[in-house]
Design a protein around this motif. Structure first.
Motif, mmCIF file in Angstrom:
data_model
loop_
_atom_site.group_PDB
_atom_site.id
_atom_site.type_symbol
_atom_site.label_atom_id
_atom_site.label_comp_id
_atom_site.label_asym_id
_atom_site.label_seq_id
_atom_site.Cartn_x
_atom_site.Cartn_y
_atom_site.Cartn_z
ATOM 1 N N GLU A 22 1.941 16.086 -11.492
ATOM 2 C CA GLU A 22 0.917 15.110 -11.855
ATOM 3 C C GLU A 22 1.153 13.742 -11.219
ATOM 4 O OE1 GLU A 22 -0.106 16.999 -16.299
ATOM 5 O OE2 GLU A 22 1.180 15.233 -16.100
ATOM 6 N N GLY A 23 2.237 13.606 -10.469
ATOM 7 C CA GLY A 23 2.520 12.343 -9.807
ATOM 8 C C GLY A 23 3.029 11.262 -10.750
ATOM 9 N N ARG A 24 3.647 11.651 -11.848
ATOM 10 C CA ARG A 24 4.159 10.684 -12.817
ATOM 11 C C ARG A 24 5.493 10.092 -12.342
ATOM 12 N NH1 ARG A 24 1.787 10.938 -17.863
ATOM 13 N NH2 ARG A 24 0.399 12.712 -18.220
ATOM 14 N N ASP A 25 5.830 8.949 -12.939
ATOM 15 C CA ASP A 25 7.188 8.438 -12.779
ATOM 16 C C ASP A 25 8.120 9.398 -13.498
ATOM 17 O OD1 ASP A 25 6.586 6.160 -11.324
ATOM 18 O OD2 ASP A 25 6.192 4.962 -13.117
ATOM 19 N N VAL A 26 9.074 9.935 -12.788
ATOM 20 C CA VAL A 26 9.964 10.943 -13.348
ATOM 21 C C VAL A 26 11.424 10.498 -13.304
ATOM 22 C CG1 VAL A 26 10.871 13.279 -13.014
ATOM 23 C CG2 VAL A 26 8.407 12.875 -12.892
ATOM 24 N N LEU A 27 11.842 9.908 -12.197
ATOM 25 C CA LEU A 27 13.244 9.553 -12.018
ATOM 26 C C LEU A 27 13.507 8.133 -12.504
ATOM 27 C CD1 LEU A 27 13.836 11.179 -8.526
ATOM 28 C CD2 LEU A 27 14.058 12.194 -10.803
ATOM 29 N N TYR A 28 14.661 7.930 -13.085
ATOM 30 C CA TYR A 28 15.023 6.681 -13.754
ATOM 31 C C TYR A 28 15.626 5.704 -12.737
ATOM 32 C CZ TYR A 28 17.057 3.802 -17.529
ATOM 33 O OH TYR A 28 17.391 2.788 -18.380
ATOM 34 N N PRO A 29 14.956 4.571 -12.472
ATOM 35 C CA PRO A 29 15.461 3.611 -11.477
ATOM 36 C C PRO A 29 16.884 3.142 -11.767
ATOM 37 C CG PRO A 29 13.196 3.081 -12.068
ATOM 38 C CD PRO A 29 13.640 4.158 -13.011
ATOM 39 N N TYR A 30 17.216 2.947 -13.030
ATOM 40 C CA TYR A 30 18.571 2.499 -13.367
ATOM 41 C C TYR A 30 19.604 3.535 -12.949
ATOM 42 C CZ TYR A 30 22.651 1.099 -16.063
ATOM 43 O OH TYR A 30 23.925 0.749 -16.434
ATOM 44 N N ASN A 31 19.321 4.817 -13.232
ATOM 45 C CA ASN A 31 20.248 5.873 -12.829
ATOM 46 C C ASN A 31 20.416 5.922 -11.320
ATOM 47 O OD1 ASN A 31 20.442 6.514 -15.509
ATOM 48 N ND2 ASN A 31 19.870 8.663 -15.272
ATOM 49 N N ILE A 32 19.301 5.728 -10.601
ATOM 50 C CA ILE A 32 19.343 5.752 -9.139
ATOM 51 C C ILE A 32 20.201 4.600 -8.623
ATOM 52 C CG2 ILE A 32 17.958 5.520 -7.040
ATOM 53 C CD1 ILE A 32 15.657 6.883 -8.551
ATOM 54 N N ALA A 33 19.963 3.412 -9.154
ATOM 55 C CA ALA A 33 20.722 2.236 -8.718
ATOM 56 C C ALA A 33 22.207 2.390 -9.044
ATOM 57 C CB ALA A 33 20.162 0.980 -9.374
ATOM 58 N N GLN A 34 22.493 2.884 -10.222
ATOM 59 C CA GLN A 34 23.887 3.071 -10.640
ATOM 60 C C GLN A 34 24.578 4.104 -9.748
ATOM 61 O OE1 GLN A 34 24.743 4.995 -14.505
ATOM 62 N NE2 GLN A 34 25.910 3.157 -15.018
ATOM 63 N N TYR A 35 23.875 5.188 -9.463
ATOM 64 C CA TYR A 35 24.439 6.248 -8.622
ATOM 65 C C TYR A 35 24.753 5.725 -7.217
ATOM 66 C CZ TYR A 35 24.456 10.262 -5.473
ATOM 67 O OH TYR A 35 24.779 11.157 -4.478
ATOM 68 N N PHE A 36 23.767 5.069 -6.586
ATOM 69 C CA PHE A 36 23.995 4.589 -5.233
ATOM 70 C C PHE A 36 25.012 3.453 -5.196
ATOM 71 C CE2 PHE A 36 19.876 6.652 -4.161
ATOM 72 C CZ PHE A 36 20.358 7.434 -3.120
ATOM 73 N N GLY A 37 25.090 2.689 -6.270
ATOM 74 C CA GLY A 37 26.120 1.663 -6.344
ATOM 75 C C GLY A 37 27.506 2.266 -6.262
ATOM 76 N N ARG A 38 27.694 3.381 -6.976
ATOM 77 C CA ARG A 38 28.993 4.071 -6.938
ATOM 78 C C ARG A 38 29.241 4.696 -5.571
ATOM 79 N NH1 ARG A 38 27.269 6.202 -11.985
ATOM 80 N NH2 ARG A 38 26.817 8.176 -10.923
ATOM 81 N N GLU A 39 28.212 5.371 -5.034
ATOM 82 C CA GLU A 39 28.380 6.065 -3.758
ATOM 83 C C GLU A 39 28.684 5.099 -2.617
ATOM 84 O OE1 GLU A 39 28.403 9.521 -3.046
ATOM 85 O OE2 GLU A 39 28.705 9.430 -5.217
ATOM 86 N N CYS A 40 28.043 3.938 -2.644
ATOM 87 C CA CYS A 40 28.229 2.981 -1.555
ATOM 88 C C CYS A 40 29.599 2.306 -1.602
ATOM 89 C CB CYS A 40 27.117 1.927 -1.581
ATOM 90 S SG CYS A 40 25.510 2.565 -1.049
ATOM 91 N N LYS A 41 30.285 2.397 -2.727
ATOM 92 C CA LYS A 41 31.631 1.848 -2.828
ATOM 93 C C LYS A 41 32.677 2.808 -2.270
ATOM 94 C CE LYS A 41 30.871 -1.133 -6.851
ATOM 95 N NZ LYS A 41 31.237 -1.372 -8.280
ATOM 96 N N LYS A 42 32.307 4.071 -2.109
ATOM 97 C CA LYS A 42 33.249 5.055 -1.592
ATOM 98 C C LYS A 42 33.430 4.870 -0.089
ATOM 99 C CE LYS A 42 31.946 8.599 -4.994
ATOM 100 N NZ LYS A 42 31.359 9.963 -5.171
ATOM 101 N N PRO A 43 34.610 5.168 0.436
ATOM 102 C CA PRO A 43 34.812 5.095 1.888
ATOM 103 C C PRO A 43 33.846 6.040 2.598
ATOM 104 C CG PRO A 43 36.909 5.328 0.733
ATOM 105 C CD PRO A 43 35.833 5.542 -0.287
ATOM 106 N N THR A 44 33.158 5.514 3.585
ATOM 107 C CA THR A 44 32.171 6.324 4.307
ATOM 108 C C THR A 44 32.651 6.526 5.736
ATOM 109 O OG1 THR A 44 30.446 5.290 2.964
ATOM 110 C CG2 THR A 44 29.720 6.559 4.855
ATOM 111 N N THR A 45 33.303 7.640 5.959
ATOM 112 C CA THR A 45 33.821 7.946 7.282
ATOM 113 C C THR A 45 33.390 9.347 7.681
ATOM 114 O OG1 THR A 45 35.900 8.731 6.294
ATOM 115 C CG2 THR A 45 35.826 6.439 7.034
ATOM 116 N N TYR A 46 33.303 9.558 8.963
ATOM 117 C CA TYR A 46 32.907 10.872 9.456
ATOM 118 C C TYR A 46 34.125 11.789 9.528
ATOM 119 C CZ TYR A 46 31.743 14.611 12.684
ATOM 120 O OH TYR A 46 31.594 15.838 13.259
ATOM 121 N N THR A 47 34.041 12.934 8.864
ATOM 122 C CA THR A 47 35.107 13.930 8.881
ATOM 123 C C THR A 47 34.551 15.234 9.420
ATOM 124 O OG1 THR A 47 36.123 12.914 6.924
ATOM 125 C CG2 THR A 47 36.824 15.143 7.510
ATOM 126 N N PRO A 48 34.953 15.649 10.598
ATOM 127 C CA PRO A 48 34.404 16.878 11.171
ATOM 128 C C PRO A 48 34.859 18.122 10.421
ATOM 129 C CG PRO A 48 36.164 16.017 12.543
ATOM 130 C CD PRO A 48 35.902 14.988 11.499
#
Length: 566
Positions: free
Chosen positions: A198-224
Motif C-alpha cells: 500500500e506504500g505505507r511508511d513501514v521502516l522506522y527512521p530511528y532504527n535506520i539511523a541507529q543501525y547505520f551509526g553503528r555500521e559506520c563506526k566499524k573499520p571499513t576495509t576491503y578483504t578479498p
C-alpha cells in the motif's frame, strides 16, 4: 467455587512451564471427576480456579493446544484486550468463546479461514485450532493480504525474516498508522502483507539511523575472498534490468554482466521482455523496487523464480523505493547491495549477501551526435565543447565546479545559500524535480551521458546529499567524478572499503564546502592537493590485479548462493 493457588505468578516461571505443571493434574482431575470442571483465571499475583463447564471436547482441545506450545498468549491478549476482563485464561477463553468470535490463537493461524475450509470435517464441539494441530499442522492458514499469488510457505519465510529485520519496529508501525485496527493480525504481519504494497511508511527512521551509526563506526576495509576452490556454479546467469527504468540501473546491469563474464560465467543481459522460455539457471534482478513495479514484469514474479534468484538492491533504506522492493529481497536466495553498510541487516535475517561496487574504467565519455545540438551542451564553455578526456590536466579544464542530481529541500537550501559564491566561478549545476526514472530515451536521455562528459571538463565534482541521510551513491559519483579525473568534494558520507577520505575524495560540511572549493581552486597548496587526489584515484582504477581479485569474490558469492539453491 473459587480455589486460590498462591505463588504461581506469571512472571516467576515461563508461561508454558506454569501451564504444563498446573494443567496436567487439573485435566486428570477433571477427567476423573466428570461432575467438576474448572478453568484458570489470573487474579493479581496468583492464579485462581473459576468453576465453569468444560466438555470432554474442551478438555481434549485444551490439552492438544497446550502441548503444542503454539498458543501465543501475548498475541491473544494484546490483539483482543477485552478478553482479559473475563478472568479466564486465554487458552480457555479461545476454546470456549474466541474461536466462535473469529479470534486467532497466534499470528500464523486464521480461525475463520480454517473453519471455512474444513467445516465439513470439524466435529460440532471441536476447536478449529485443535483440529488443525491434530490433522493439518504442516499446512499454513493465515490471510495473504495483497500477496495472494504466493504460498503460505514462502510468506512465512518472509515473515520470519521481517520480524527480526533491524529497520522494522512494530511499535513504530502501530504509532504511525493510528487509524489501522489490528484485529486478528499483528502490526508486523500487517506491514508485510498490506503496508509495503500500500506504500505505507513501514521502516522506522530511528532504527535506520541507529543501525547505520553503528555500521559506520566499524573499520571499513576491503578483504578479498581467499577461497581457492570454488564450488557449484550455474551454467547460465541472467542479469535483469527494466527497459523503461533508470539508465543508471542499466549501466550497473552491464557492469555486473561484464564482471560475471570475466569471472568465467556465461552471463547475459535480460529485461522484463525476455520470455520465460529463455529463463537462465540463475536470475539476478537489478533494482527490484523498479523491475517489479514497472509494466511488463508479471511473468517474472513467480514464486519459484524469486526464491531461487538474487536481488541487486541499489536503493537506500530511508526511501519508499527501498521499502517496496523489500518483499522481493525477503523472498530471494541472496542480496547484492551497492552500499556495504546495508549488508549486515540482510545477513542478520539469514540472507547471503555481497557488496558490489564495480571499479570504473578510465575511458573517454561518448556523446551521441544529437547531444551536441542539445541546449545542455550548447551552454558549455567553448573549450568544453571541443572535446573531453579523463586525463585532461585539472588546470586546463574549463569548468570549475559541476553538479548533477534531482532536487530536494537539502539541495535547494544549499544552492540558494551559496548562490553568490558559485556565481564567481564557471559552474554547471543541474538539479531537477524527478517525475520518473531517468531513462536512455526521451527528452532527458542526454543526462545518461552528459554528466560524465561535463565531469571530464570539470576541476571539481560536487556531491550534495539528496536529504539529511549520509548515503553516498558511490558508483555514480566515482564513475562520474573520480574516473573522469575530477576531484570529488562531498558532504560527510558513509565510508567505503576502497575509497578513503583525504586520499581519493574530499569531505566538508555543507556550510564550509565553499571554503574548501576556494582553497582547491585558488591556492598553490590546494592545486597540489587536487593533483594528488586525482593521482590516487587513478591508481586504484588502473590496478588490474585488484579487478581480478574482485572478480573472484563475485564468483565465490555466486557459488555460495547456487550451492544453497541446489
Amino acid at each position: 467455587m473459587v480455589l486460590f493457588v498462591p505463588n504461581l505468578e506469571k512472571q516467576s516461571l515461563p508461561e508454558n512451564n506454569v501451564r504444563k505443571a498446573f494443567w496436567s493434574p487439573l485435566i486428570s482431575l477433571t477427567i476423573e471427576n466428570q461432575n467438576k470442571h474448572f478453568s484458570i483465571a489470573r487474579h493479581q499475583s496468583s492464579i485462581r480456579l473459576v468453576m465453569t463447564t468444560l466438555t470432554s471436547w474442551n478438555i481434549k482441545d485444551i490439552r492438544t493446544i497446550l502441548e503444542s506450545g503454539q498458543f501465543n498468549t501475548e498475541f491473544y491478549t494484546t490483539t483482543y484486550p477485552e478478553t482479559q476482563a473475563t478472568g479466564l485464561d486465554p487458552i480457555i477463553h479461545y476454546v470456549l468463546f474466541g474461536c466462535h468470535e473469529q479470534k486467532n490463537p497466534n499470528e500464523l493461524f486464521n480461525t475463520e479461514i480454517y473453519k471455512n475450509l474444513f467445516n465439513a470435517v470439524i466435529q460440532k464441539e471441536e476447536n478449529p485450532f485443535a483440529h488443525y494441530l491434530r490433522n493439518n499442522k504442516s499446512t499454513y492458514f493465515f490471510e495473504k493480504g495483497l500477496l495472494q499469488s504466493y504460498s503460505h510457505k514462502i510468506l512465512t519465510k518472509c515473515y520470519n525474516k521481517f520480524e527480526n529485520y533491524a529497520f522494522f519496529s512494530e511499535d513504530y508501525y502501530r504509532k504511525i498508522h493510528p487509524t489501522l485496527t489490528f484485529s486478528g493480525i499483528s502490526p508486523t504481519r500487517h506491514a508485510l502483507l498490506y503496508g509495503i504494497g500500500e506504500g505505507r511508511d513501514v521502516l522506522y527512521p530511528y532504527n535506520i539511523a541507529q543501525y547505520f551509526g553503528r555500521e559506520c563506526k566499524k573499520p571499513t576495509t576491503y578483504t578479498p575472498n581467499t577461497t581457492s576452490i570454488v564450488g557449484n556454479l550455474p551454467q547460465t546467469v541472467g542479469v535483469f534490468y527494466h527497459s523503461a527504468g533508470n539508465s543508471f540501473i542499466h549501466e550497473l546491469a552491464e557492469l555486473l554482466q561484464d564482471y560475471l563474464k570475466k569471472a568465467g560465467l556465461s552471463a547475459q543481459l535480460m529485461t522484463e521482455k525476455t520470455p520465460l522460455s529463455d529463463k537462465p539457471d540463475l536470475c539476478i534482478f537489478c533494482a527490484p523496487h523498479e523491475f517489479f513495479f514497472l509494466e511488463g514484469c508479471e511473468h517474472w514474479k513467480q514464486e519459484h523464480i524469486l526464491e531461487q534468484a538474487i536481488m541487486f538492491n541499489t536503493e537506500q533504506p530511508q526511501t519508499l523505493w527501498f521499502t517496496r522492493g523489500l518483499i522481493y529481497c525477503l523472498m530471494s536466495a541472496g542480496v547484492i547491495d551497492i552500499c556495504v553498510q546495508n549488508l549486515q541487516a540482510f545477513a542478520n535475517i539469514g540472507l547471503t549477501v555481497f557488496h558490489f561496487d564495480p571499479i570504473p574504467t578510465i575511458q573517454k565519455a561518448r556523446l551521441k551526435p544529437a547531444d551536441k545540438k542539445h541546449p545542455f551542451f550548447r551552454v558549455l564553455p567553448d573549450a568544453a565543447q571541443s572535446g573531453s578526456t579523463p586525463l585532461k590536466p585539472l588546470a586546463e579544464r574549463a569548468i570549475d565546479v559541476s553538479f548533477f542530481g534531482n532536487s530536494s529541500a537539502n539541495r535547494e537550501k544549499f544552492f540558494a545559500r551559496q548562490a553568490a559564491f558559485f556565481s564567481d566561478y564557471a559552474c554547471f549545476l543541474y538539479y531537477r524535480k524527478a517525475d520518473g526514472p531517468l531513462t536512455t530515451q526521451g527528452q532527458y536521455d542526454i543526462l545518461a551521458r552528459l554528466p560524465r562528459y561535463v565531469a571530464e571538463n570539470s576541476k571539481i565534482l560536487l556531491n550534495v546529499h539528496r536529504d539529511d541521510n549520509h548515503f553516498f551513491e558511490w558508483h555514480r559519483i566515482v564513475s562520474q567524478g573520480m574516473a573522469s579525473g575530477a576531484v570529488v568534494v562531498t558532504e560527510e558520507c558513509f565510508p567505503h572499503p576502497l575509497y578513503k577520505v583525504g586520499e581519493h575524495y574530499m569531505v566538508e560540511s555543507s556550510r564550509h564546502i565553499p571554503n574548501l572549493i576556494e582553497w582547491l581552486l585558488n591556492t598553490p597548496d590546494g592545486e597540489k592537493e587536487s593533483r594528488r587526489i586525482q593521482k590516487n584515484a587513478f591508481r586504484i582504477f588502473a590496478n588490474t590485479s585488484l579487478r581480478q581479485v574482485k572478480n573472484h569474490d563475485l564468483l565465490c558469492y555466486i557459488s555460495s548462493v547456487w550451492t544453497a539453491i541446489l
